[in-house]
Write a protein that holds these residues in place. Structure first.
Motif, short mmCIF file in Angstrom:
data_model
loop_
_atom_site.label_atom_id
_atom_site.label_comp_id
_atom_site.label_asym_id
_atom_site.label_seq_id
_atom_site.Cartn_x
_atom_site.Cartn_y
_atom_site.Cartn_z
N PHE A 92 0.85 -1.18 0.00
CA PHE A 92 0.00 0.00 0.00
C PHE A 92 0.89 1.23 0.00
O PHE A 92 1.69 1.45 0.91
CB PHE A 92 -0.91 0.04 1.23
CG PHE A 92 -1.71 -1.21 1.39
CD1 PHE A 92 -2.38 -1.75 0.30
CD2 PHE A 92 -1.77 -1.88 2.61
CE1 PHE A 92 -3.12 -2.90 0.44
CE2 PHE A 92 -2.51 -3.02 2.73
CZ PHE A 92 -3.18 -3.54 1.66
N ILE A 130 -10.90 -4.45 6.74
CA ILE A 130 -10.11 -3.80 7.77
C ILE A 130 -10.39 -4.49 9.09
O ILE A 130 -11.54 -4.69 9.46
CB ILE A 130 -10.45 -2.30 7.87
CG1 ILE A 130 -10.22 -1.60 6.53
CG2 ILE A 130 -9.65 -1.63 8.96
CD1 ILE A 130 -10.76 -0.20 6.48
N VAL A 185 -6.34 -5.45 5.91
CA VAL A 185 -5.66 -4.23 6.33
C VAL A 185 -5.73 -4.17 7.86
O VAL A 185 -6.83 -4.15 8.43
CB VAL A 185 -6.33 -2.98 5.71
CG1 VAL A 185 -5.63 -1.71 6.21
CG2 VAL A 185 -6.28 -3.06 4.20
N ARG A 239 0.94 -3.86 5.16
CA ARG A 239 -0.51 -3.70 5.21
C ARG A 239 -1.02 -3.29 6.59
O ARG A 239 -2.18 -3.49 6.90
CB ARG A 239 -1.20 -5.00 4.75
CG ARG A 239 -0.76 -6.26 5.47
CD ARG A 239 -1.33 -7.51 4.80
NE ARG A 239 -0.89 -8.73 5.46
CZ ARG A 239 -1.53 -9.31 6.46
NH1 ARG A 239 -2.64 -8.79 6.91
NH2 ARG A 239 -1.06 -10.43 6.99
N THR A 240 -0.14 -2.72 7.37
CA THR A 240 -0.51 -2.26 8.70
C THR A 240 -0.53 -0.74 8.75
O THR A 240 0.38 -0.08 8.21
CB THR A 240 0.47 -2.79 9.76
OG1 THR A 240 0.48 -4.21 9.74
CG2 THR A 240 0.09 -2.31 11.15
N ASN A 282 2.61 2.52 5.48
CA ASN A 282 1.53 3.49 5.44
C ASN A 282 1.50 4.40 6.67
O ASN A 282 0.48 5.03 6.96
CB ASN A 282 0.19 2.77 5.29
CG ASN A 282 0.05 2.12 3.93
OD1 ASN A 282 -0.25 2.79 2.96
ND2 ASN A 282 0.30 0.82 3.86
N ILE A 294 -6.63 3.31 0.86
CA ILE A 294 -5.88 2.05 0.85
C ILE A 294 -6.80 0.88 0.55
O ILE A 294 -6.48 0.01 -0.26
CB ILE A 294 -5.18 1.85 2.21
CG1 ILE A 294 -4.05 2.85 2.36
CG2 ILE A 294 -4.67 0.42 2.35
CD1 ILE A 294 -3.40 2.82 3.73
N LEU A 295 -7.96 0.87 1.21
CA LEU A 295 -8.87 -0.26 1.01
C LEU A 295 -9.40 -0.31 -0.41
O LEU A 295 -9.46 -1.38 -1.02
CB LEU A 295 -10.02 -0.18 2.02
CG LEU A 295 -10.97 -1.38 2.04
CD1 LEU A 295 -10.21 -2.65 2.37
CD2 LEU A 295 -12.10 -1.16 3.04
N LEU A 339 -6.70 -1.55 -2.70
CA LEU A 339 -6.50 -2.99 -2.52
C LEU A 339 -7.61 -3.77 -3.22
O LEU A 339 -7.35 -4.79 -3.87
CB LEU A 339 -6.47 -3.33 -1.04
CG LEU A 339 -6.40 -4.82 -0.68
CD1 LEU A 339 -5.16 -5.46 -1.26
CD2 LEU A 339 -6.44 -5.01 0.84
#
Length: 782
Positions: free
Chosen positions: A6, A64, A234, A263-264, A295, A354-355, A358
């Motif tokens: 991300f 998430i 995520v 991904r955190t 991120n 981000i979501l 993805l």
């Protein structure tokens, strides 16, 4: 599948302005902000619809997961995103996962609460997750908190009906501390974004932490890991600033499943509770200089429980948050490039970006996974037995007829090297050779003439090699030789009132009885082998046709009936074989006189020739070497022509066999052949034994070929083909499907096992949600 990367390039590079905060009420709350792009909304809406199908059970869908230690501010963060109030209490509030599925719609705001059960009341995993509605849809946001609290109590008391908790206000202790079963909130409305996320129970720091125990620690950690281990998850890691960073184990668990931090997203909560003078220790996280995440780390300030109880709105909460970060050092003194990592609005915007990214990247792979899983599911359904029909009698009858049809093909013979007849054939050939090996090995000379030497096999005549195809050398055990003097001794011992030179026929019968008595054993061996081989084929065929039907009762009953019927056929076959052997043992008999006479003459000539060669080797060789076409110019043995010089006045005179034949012709004995000269020798005292030997050996050829054909034919007719005869009526009668209770019997036979029925239901539900998810993907043009 590698973890998705991300990028942080899409984040807003400037902090929100005061004017934007003044107009926060016009921009919505959390992800309901209309500033989200249309493409982003489409992605978020799509994954939400996919979650609504339940397909996340089968494939990895982007979502998430909010994790952290107990009281790390997770619930407050969820409230900021969803715009609803979650239950508040001291210690652990969230004791089961709470899934929030947000979807924008033009209809008024609504919240549907459901309970999702993945385990039963005993904690055993269910093959198919179960969904249960919990009350009517909620139309008033203020009632959501109480409904969620009641839903969690229903989850934590699995032995009780969930409905009782809708009205029951009893706050008694729960049956379990935590549960993998979860609450699902489906929230829709005009100011709701399209997003799915899950609030997980807080990780327990120690056994003494607010009443925790070892089992709860392990269970919560396992539950959290089951979510964050998925590559498309995520991880929203919440870290409370009021506690030392090193003491918060949620970060260590995150690094275990996302070691590179791809991904955190880290979120620092409760910055207003940092002990005075310790604020600077948290700034390296915001600058991404410590515990680096791709991120970055964010910092938010949420209203307290007391603020919400006093009626603070979310708009007011965002305004106070903005004021805190704008006026409170050292947050207010951060460079502008780091200001974008402060405030809930920046976190929410980055989170949605981000979501959605993805989701966009995962869509092609999701489609492939859906297609592969659909195919596997269909294959699983295909390998299951057919579901029971409404006509059990017709279904059972159809299976029986198809089975009998396939059995008839096997019994008739199939062109395959593993066919029944192909496997039986070598055994039939072994039987023929074993019968052939019982032929008496007559020797036309006396055993005393061997002078202590080991007797060699007396080769069969050439005329047998072409029709028998079996030499003694093929046999494991050579037959015991029977010498001519022993035959003569038996003949002499059998004489009673016969005239001299005559011997009773009982001598031939005694020899015949000796070899026919040896035929029963190999015949029974062949019968048992065919029965065993046939049983194996039939059992395999029964399993093939009936194993997947019902609960296996029909297969078991058919197996028993067929085996009993085959045993009856085998007993009938063995009785017939013994009768055939008895016919042979009762005494020699044949109407094929010409066939027998021909063999008698051939064997007698063979035995006499062999005996003459032993007793008069010179004469035998001369006769064998004589050729009438050579004329008179031969030597004494009639083998080599004599060469006469040219111009010799006297004609050559015959010699050897030719001379003898010429002399006999001179005295009027014309028509004498070389083979007839042996008759001039003195009579052989054992000549009657040669006749007995020829009689017995000739009859053996007749009887051996007869029994070698009749026994396999009897087995084929009575056992192999016999199994197919009358088997269908036997099955109908034995199963009782044509009787007055036929319908009941067939219904019981067709009753499907609970395990198969459960498996079918599970696969059908899986196929339904997979196909529904595929249709949702097609709506976006994939």
């Amino acid at each position: 599948m590698s973890s998705p990367r991300f990028s942080s390039s899409d984040a807003d590079s400037s902090p929100p302005s005061s004017s934007s905060m003044d107009n926060i009420a016009e921009h919505g709350v959390g992800l309901s902000s209309p500033s989200l792009s249309l493409a982003r909304r489409r992605m978020l809406d799509l994954v939400n619809r996919l979650h609504n199908t339940g397909v996340q059970i089968d494939i990895d869908l982007p979502q998430i997961a909010v994790i952290g230690q107990q009281s790390a501010g997770k619930s407050s963060l969820i409230e900021s995103i969803s715009g609803i109030t979650l239950p508040r209490a001291a210690g652990t509030c969230t004791r089961c996962p709470t899934e929030c599925r947000l979807s924008r719609s033009d209809t008024p705001w609504k919240c549907v609460v459901e309970l999702r059960f993945v385990t039963d009341k005993n904690g055993q995993t269910l093959g198919q997750p179960r969904t249960e509605s919990f009350g009517d849809p909620i139309l008033d946001k203020s009632k959501v908190e109480d409904r969620i609290r009641r839903a969690q109590r229903a989850i934590l008391n699995p032995s009780k009906s969930a409905r009782t908790f809708l009205e029951d206000d009893d706050e008694d202790a729960t049956e379990v501390s935590f549960s993998t079963n979860y609450i699902s909130l489906q929230i829709s409305g005009p100011e709701i974004a399209d997003l799915s996320f899950v609030d997980l129970p807080g990780l327990i720091a120690s056994v003494s932490s607010r009443g925790g125990n070892e089992r709860d620690i392990v269970m919560v950690e396992s539950l959290v890991s089951s979510y964050i281990c998925k590559p498309s998850c995520v991880i929203l890691l919440t870290v409370a600033c009021e506690t030392d960073f090193e003491n918060q184990g949620a970060h260590n668990l995150t690094k275990k499943h996302d070691p590179e931090g791809r991904r955190t997203i880290g979120v620092l909560t409760k910055p207003d509770r940092i002990p005075q003078g310790d604020e600077e220790s948290w700034l390296p996280l915001i600058r991404n200089e410590q515990e680096t995440l791709e991120n970055n780390w964010y910092c938010v300030k949420q209203p307290s429980s007391q603020d919400l109880k006093q009626g603070m709105t979310w708009e007011e909460a965002r305004a106070r948050e903005h004021e805190f970060f704008s006026l409170t050092p050292p947050w207010s003194e951060l460079d502008p490039m780091y200001q974008k990592y402060l405030r809930t609005s920046n976190l929410v915007d980055r989170l949605s970006s981000i979501l959605s990214d993805l989701i966009s990247k995962r869509l092609p792979q999701i489609q492939i996974e859906l297609e592969n899983t659909i195919q596997k599911t269909r294959d699983g359904l295909h390998h299951l037995p057919k579901p029971p029909s409404g006509d059990p009698i017709g279904e059972v009858a159809g299976l029986l007829h198809v089975f009998i049809g396939e059995l008839d093909k096997i019994l008739e013979g199939i062109p395959h090297d593993e066919g029944l007849l192909q496997i039986i054939r070598p055994a039939q050939e072994r039987f023929r050779r074993e019968i052939r090996s019982t032929a008496p090995d007559f020797r036309p000379f006396e055993d005393s003439s061997l002078r202590g030497r080991v007797p060699s096999l007396f080769a069969d005549p050439v005329f047998l090699s072409n029709e028998d195809g079996c030499e003694y050398e093929d046999l494991r055990v050579a037959p015991a030789p029977i010498f001519i003097n022993k035959v003569m001794d038996r003949a002499l011992a059998a004489r009673t009132r016969e005239l001299p030179g005559h011997y009773p026929f009982v001598v031939q019968k005694s020899f015949i009885k000796e070899f026919t008595a040896k035929w029963a054993a190999p015949a029974q061996v062949l019968c048992r082998f065919v029965h065993s081989t046939l049983s194996q084929h039939v059992k395999a065929l029964i399993t093939l046709h009936f194993a997947q039907f019902g609960q296996g009762v029909l297969e078991r009953n058919v197996m028993i009936l067929v085996q009993d019927y085959m045993n009856q056929r085998a007993e009938t076959t063995q009785a017939l074989i013994m009768k055939l052997i008895a016919l042979e043992e009762s005494g020699p008999l044949t109407l094929n006189e010409h066939y027998l006479s021909d063999y008698q003459a051939k064997f007698l000539a063979h035995y006499r020739g062999a005996r003459e060669q032993q007793q008069n080797p010179v004469l035998a060789q001369a006769i064998a070497a004589f050729n009438p076409e050579d004329g008179p110019g031969t030597d004494a043995y009639g083998a080599k022509p004599v060469t006469w010089p040219p111009g010799t006045p006297t004609s050559p005179q015959p010699t050897g066999i030719a001379q003898v034949l010429s002399a006999l012709a001179a005295i009027g004995l014309n028509g004498i052949h070389a083979e007839d000269l042996v008759k001039l020798l003195p009579p052989d005292r054992l000549d009657p034994a040669l006749t007995i030997m020829a009689d017995v050996r000739a009859y053996f050829q007749v009887a051996y070929k007869r029994i070698a054909d009749n026994v396999p034919a009897a087995i084929d007719y009575e056992l192999v083909r016999g199994v197919g005869r009358e088997l269908l009526p036997t099955l109908y009668g034995g199963l009782g499907i044509n009787g007055p209770d036929g319908m009941r019997i067939c219904r019981e036979l067709a009753q499907e096992s609970p395990s198969v029925a459960g498996k079918r239901e599970e696969l059908m539900k899986r196929l339904e949600r997979l196909e529904t998810a595929t249709r949702e993907l097609m709506r976006v043009g994939l």
